[in-house]
Design a protein around this motif. Sequence first.
Motif, PDB file in Angstrom:
ATOM      1  N   LYS A   1       0.386  -1.456   0.068  1.00  0.00           N
ATOM      2  CA  LYS A   1      -0.159  -0.307  -0.418  1.00  0.00           C
ATOM      3  C   LYS A   1       1.173   1.428  -0.105  1.00  0.00           C
ATOM      4  O   LYS A   1       2.065   1.103   0.411  1.00  0.00           O
ATOM      5  CB  LYS A   1      -1.171  -0.108   1.141  1.00  0.00           C
ATOM      6  N   ALA A   2       0.247   2.027  -0.047  1.00  0.00           N
ATOM      7  CA  ALA A   2       1.159   3.795  -0.631  1.00  0.00           C
ATOM      8  C   ALA A   2       1.887   3.950   0.685  1.00  0.00           C
ATOM      9  O   ALA A   2       2.740   4.662   0.736  1.00  0.00           O
ATOM     10  CB  ALA A   2       0.389   4.792  -0.544  1.00  0.00           C
ATOM     11  N   ASN A   3       1.386   3.248   1.962  1.00  0.00           N
ATOM     12  CA  ASN A   3       1.582   3.622   3.073  1.00  0.00           C
ATOM     13  C   ASN A   3       3.172   2.726   3.606  1.00  0.00           C
ATOM     14  O   ASN A   3       3.625   2.664   4.726  1.00  0.00           O
ATOM     15  CB  ASN A   3       0.962   4.354   4.481  1.00  0.00           C
ATOM     16  N   GLY A   4       3.245   2.113   3.105  1.00  0.00           N
ATOM     17  CA  GLY A   4       3.749   0.925   3.125  1.00  0.00           C
ATOM     18  C   GLY A   4       3.683  -0.734   3.626  1.00  0.00           C
ATOM     19  O   GLY A   4       4.941  -1.280   3.508  1.00  0.00           O
ATOM     20  N   SER A   5       2.290  -0.375   3.739  1.00  0.00           N
ATOM     21  CA  SER A   5       2.134  -1.596   5.108  1.00  0.00           C
ATOM     22  C   SER A   5       1.680  -2.802   3.736  1.00  0.00           C
ATOM     23  O   SER A   5       1.700  -2.444   2.952  1.00  0.00           O
ATOM     24  CB  SER A   5       0.990  -0.993   5.917  1.00  0.00           C
TER      25      SER A   5
ATOM     26  N   THR B   1       1.739  -7.239   7.691  1.00  0.00           N
ATOM     27  CA  THR B   1       3.044  -6.481   6.980  1.00  0.00           C
ATOM     28  C   THR B   1       4.777  -7.389   7.567  1.00  0.00           C
ATOM     29  O   THR B   1       5.004  -7.350   7.241  1.00  0.00           O
ATOM     30  CB  THR B   1       2.966  -4.939   7.627  1.00  0.00           C
TER      31      THR B   1
END
Length: 322
Positions: A288-292, A309
């Motif tokens: 996802k965009a937030n890294g998760s 994650t």
Amino acid sequence: MGPVPQAEPGLTALIAAALVRAGVPADNPVVAKAVGFLEKHVQKDGGVYIRGMSNYMTCLAIVTFKEMNAGGKYDKVLEAAGKYVKTLQFGDGLTPDDPNFGGAGYDKPGTRGGPDLSNTHFMVEALLAAGVPKDDPAVKNAVTYISRCQNLESEFNKQEFAKKADDDTRGGFVYNPSAFKDPKSDKRTDAGGLRSEGGMTYAGLKSFLYAGVGKDDKRVQAAVAWIRKNYTVSANPGMKEKDSGLFYYYHTFAKAMDALGEDKFKDAKGAEHDWRQELFDELKGKQKANGSWANTNRAFLETEPALATAFAVLALSYCKKK
């Protein structure tokens, strides 16, 4: 996977191990705080838990302490935890022929159901990480149980479900052989056997290889043959919902393939796969965009980003070229 409560050693250990294997320094504040939390929950009996699920939590904590054991800092903790985990193995009062013999569940025998392959594969990895030798009875007995979770009729598994294995299931592994006794179980096949599942098959193969079962052993060869027929990084094969337990699958896939040692893995059709690159690309596409990461399938609580994650980062840590 079982319930994941807030602030408990199991999930904390998964996250800390993932960070360290990803290259985050041990003195990083987040890692240090996580490991400090684990230290606070080392019990007098050697286990690392709060309440319940003591095998699951302790096994994950052992692997994390092993990753952090520079200079032997956690040698005594690992030794005590390994001894504690041994006490959780099903064996007392059972004969070696009992299907439950050698297995492990979430907690002490008799407190929360019977053993299963998932908890037993975590136990094998933890015992070895704690320094228990491969020829220790606890490891050997765990291999006995794991062999009985394989859809392969042999001198190692004479259970009825194994006799009903077909071309689709033979060689793969099941989560819990006792599901065969439940006519309503969705784990059963039309032939009356049990479905082989991807996450469990890689867990079984990993355990065999970690415990020193040779690649020429019929159990290993049958597991690899099933994997060649069902190789994929886009689904958890054998599950009725292909994305069920997908991130758990990724982490057992990565560990088992790394242990197998085939950089180019050839599937049953003869196609070669750079499994590390394929797994990396698949996970990169799911980030996802937030890294998760998070699963859209609610099974096994993988919609929880912290859990998904952690599994994803652990899997990625095995994608590095050797």
